[in-house]
Scaffold this active site. Structure first.
Site, PDB file in Angstrom:
ATOM      1  N   GLY A 117       0.813  -1.390  -0.166  1.00 32.00           N
ATOM      2  CA  GLY A 117       0.327   0.057   0.247  1.00 32.00           C
ATOM      3  C   GLY A 117       0.943   1.392   0.100  1.00 32.00           C
ATOM      4  N   HIS A 160       4.895   1.633  -8.061  1.00 34.04           N
ATOM      5  CA  HIS A 160       3.362   0.705  -7.487  1.00 34.04           C
ATOM      6  C   HIS A 160       2.832   0.543  -9.333  1.00 34.04           C
ATOM      7  CE1 HIS A 160       3.959   1.036  -3.693  1.00 34.04           C
ATOM      8  NE2 HIS A 160       4.028   0.033  -3.402  1.00 34.04           N
ATOM      9  N   GLN A 165       8.004  -9.338   7.824  1.00 36.55           N
ATOM     10  CA  GLN A 165       9.276  -9.108   7.336  1.00 36.55           C
ATOM     11  C   GLN A 165      10.147  -7.549   8.080  1.00 36.55           C
ATOM     12  OE1 GLN A 165       6.938  -7.671   3.624  1.00 36.55           O
ATOM     13  NE2 GLN A 165       8.106  -6.136   3.267  1.00 36.55           N
ATOM     14  N   ASP A 225      13.333  -3.066  -5.304  1.00 34.37           N
ATOM     15  CA  ASP A 225      14.600  -3.586  -4.294  1.00 34.37           C
ATOM     16  C   ASP A 225      14.484  -4.880  -4.872  1.00 34.37           C
ATOM     17  OD1 ASP A 225      13.208  -2.327  -1.921  1.00 34.37           O
ATOM     18  OD2 ASP A 225      11.224  -2.568  -2.992  1.00 34.37           O
ATOM     19  N   GLN A 266      15.515  -8.165  -3.672  1.00 39.16           N
ATOM     20  CA  GLN A 266      14.318  -8.499  -2.709  1.00 39.16           C
ATOM     21  C   GLN A 266      13.611 -10.047  -4.184  1.00 39.16           C
ATOM     22  OE1 GLN A 266      10.514  -6.726  -1.004  1.00 39.16           O
ATOM     23  NE2 GLN A 266       9.737  -6.543  -2.935  1.00 39.16           N
ATOM     24  N   ARG A 293       9.089   5.439   2.029  1.00 40.30           N
ATOM     25  CA  ARG A 293       9.355   5.865   2.636  1.00 40.30           C
ATOM     26  C   ARG A 293       9.454   7.165   2.694  1.00 40.30           C
ATOM     27  NH1 ARG A 293      11.070  -0.173   3.472  1.00 40.30           N
ATOM     28  NH2 ARG A 293       9.904  -0.532   5.957  1.00 40.30           N
TER      29      ARG A 293
HETATM   30  O1  PAF Z   1       8.036  -4.306  -2.149  1.00 42.64           O
HETATM   31  C1  PAF Z   1       7.141  -4.927  -1.386  1.00 42.64           C
HETATM   32  O2  PAF Z   1       6.069  -3.507  -1.115  1.00 42.64           O
HETATM   33  C2  PAF Z   1       6.460  -6.007   0.040  1.00 42.64           C
HETATM   34  O3  PAF Z   1       7.948  -6.492   0.271  1.00 42.64           O
HETATM   35  C3  PAF Z   1       5.858  -7.042  -0.805  1.00 42.64           C
HETATM   36  C4  PAF Z   1       6.293  -7.489  -2.384  1.00 42.64           C
HETATM   37  C5  PAF Z   1       4.649  -6.203  -1.313  1.00 42.64           C
HETATM   38  C6  PAF Z   1       5.789  -8.371   0.101  1.00 42.64           C
HETATM   39  O4  PAF Z   1       4.800  -8.225   1.134  1.00 42.64           O
END
Ligand code: PAF
Length: 291
Positions: A31, A37, A61, A150, A153, A187
């Protein structure tokens, strides 16, 4: 746009759509939606598939002492944006819904989670991999889109997808930047105007390192040093890391060749910011995606 909070109801809806022959494109988020996004959602939207977005601030996390409690929560605003952006279904489960049954089963991606951000965020990637595995099992998408900002990730999830045999195609969206270069992030809103200005030096530093490589530098330490100098000159005193790593396994690059990533994490008055530039170093040098 349909909105689901219960796993079984979302599954029922998706099964009905899949029976009709729809494929599913999925963008997981926490969100506080922004242009980064939107870029993931636009890529997912191009697939002509049913577009599903999750909005779930995943508690597991966040390491102890991190910003879980103050992480921006703007659900109503997010729903408005998702509606405008053409999302078909949004999934906003509670933590109880996602973690019912216990918290003793984890997806632990070893090795690549220990370096870079993993050094200071010890439980972070385990929480990310676990929640994304749960979301993949619930949504069963054909395609899932993640942001290159990220980067670690993305590599962790790519390893998980490959090794746990999820039949999902992963796509990446390039980093979206504000005027001045700061990578867009939820952030960023913790930053004052002055800090936001200072934060621009993170990208400026990485960019300087990139430009030196583009102009022929092939010494990893030299590129890192050059990036560090720009950040330090802008009074960024808390640099967690600046590293030049191979894109494939995020290990330090001994030579600057192939696909490499110059990545940084800093703290500006407590706010942790990350950024990176991924480049293909061949006869010439150009920016690229991690994969
Ligand atoms: O990148 C993010 O916003 C989060 O790490 C994710 C992939 C939605 C997992 O909670």
């Amino acid at each position: 746009m349909k909105r689901f909070v219960i796993i079984s109801e979302l599954r029922h809806y998706l099964n009905q759509e899949k029976i009709k022959g729809r494929t599913v494109a999925f963008v997981p988020t926490m969100g506080a939606l922004h242009a980064g996004h939107k870029s993931c959602i636009d890529i997912a939207g191009e697939k002509g598939a049913l577009l599903v977005v999750s909005v779930f601030i995943n508690p597991t996390q966040f390491d102890p002492g991190e910003d879980y409690a103050k992480y921006p929560r703007r659900f109503e605003n997010d729903f408005g944006l998702l509606n405008q952006w053409g999302c078909d279904a949004v999934f906003t489960p509670s933590a109880d819904e996602m973690y019912a049954g216990g918290e003793n089963v984890w997806v632990d991606v070893e090795g690549i989670t220990e370096d870079l951000c993993g050094r200071t965020r010890q439980r972070h990637f385990r929480g990310v991999a676990t929640v994304v595995a749960k979301l993949f099992n619930i949504v069963e998408p054909d395609v899932a889109v993640f942001g290159q900002k990220d980067a670690q990730q993305a590599v962790v999830i790519r390893n998980m997808v490959e090794q746990l045999k999820f039949p999902i195609k992963m796509e990446l969206s390039p980093i979206v930047r504000e005027n001045g270069g700061l990578a867009v992030s939820s952030r960023n809103e913790y930053l004052s105007d002055a800090d936001r200005h200072r934060a621009q030096a993170v990208y400026a530093g990485l960019r300087h390192g990139y430009e030196l490589i583009r102009d022929g530098l092939r010494d990893p330490a030299g590129a890192v040093q050059a990036a560090r100098k720009v950040m330090e000159e802008a009074s960024i005193t808390h640099i967690e890391y600046i590293e030049l790593v191979r894109a494939s396994d995020l290990k330090p690059a001994d030579t600057i060749a192939g696909v490499v990533m110059l990545a940084a994490a800093v703290r500006i008055r407590g706010t942790r910011l990350i950024d990176n530039i991924v480049m293909l170093v061949d006869d010439e040098v150009r920016e690229t995606l991690l994969f």
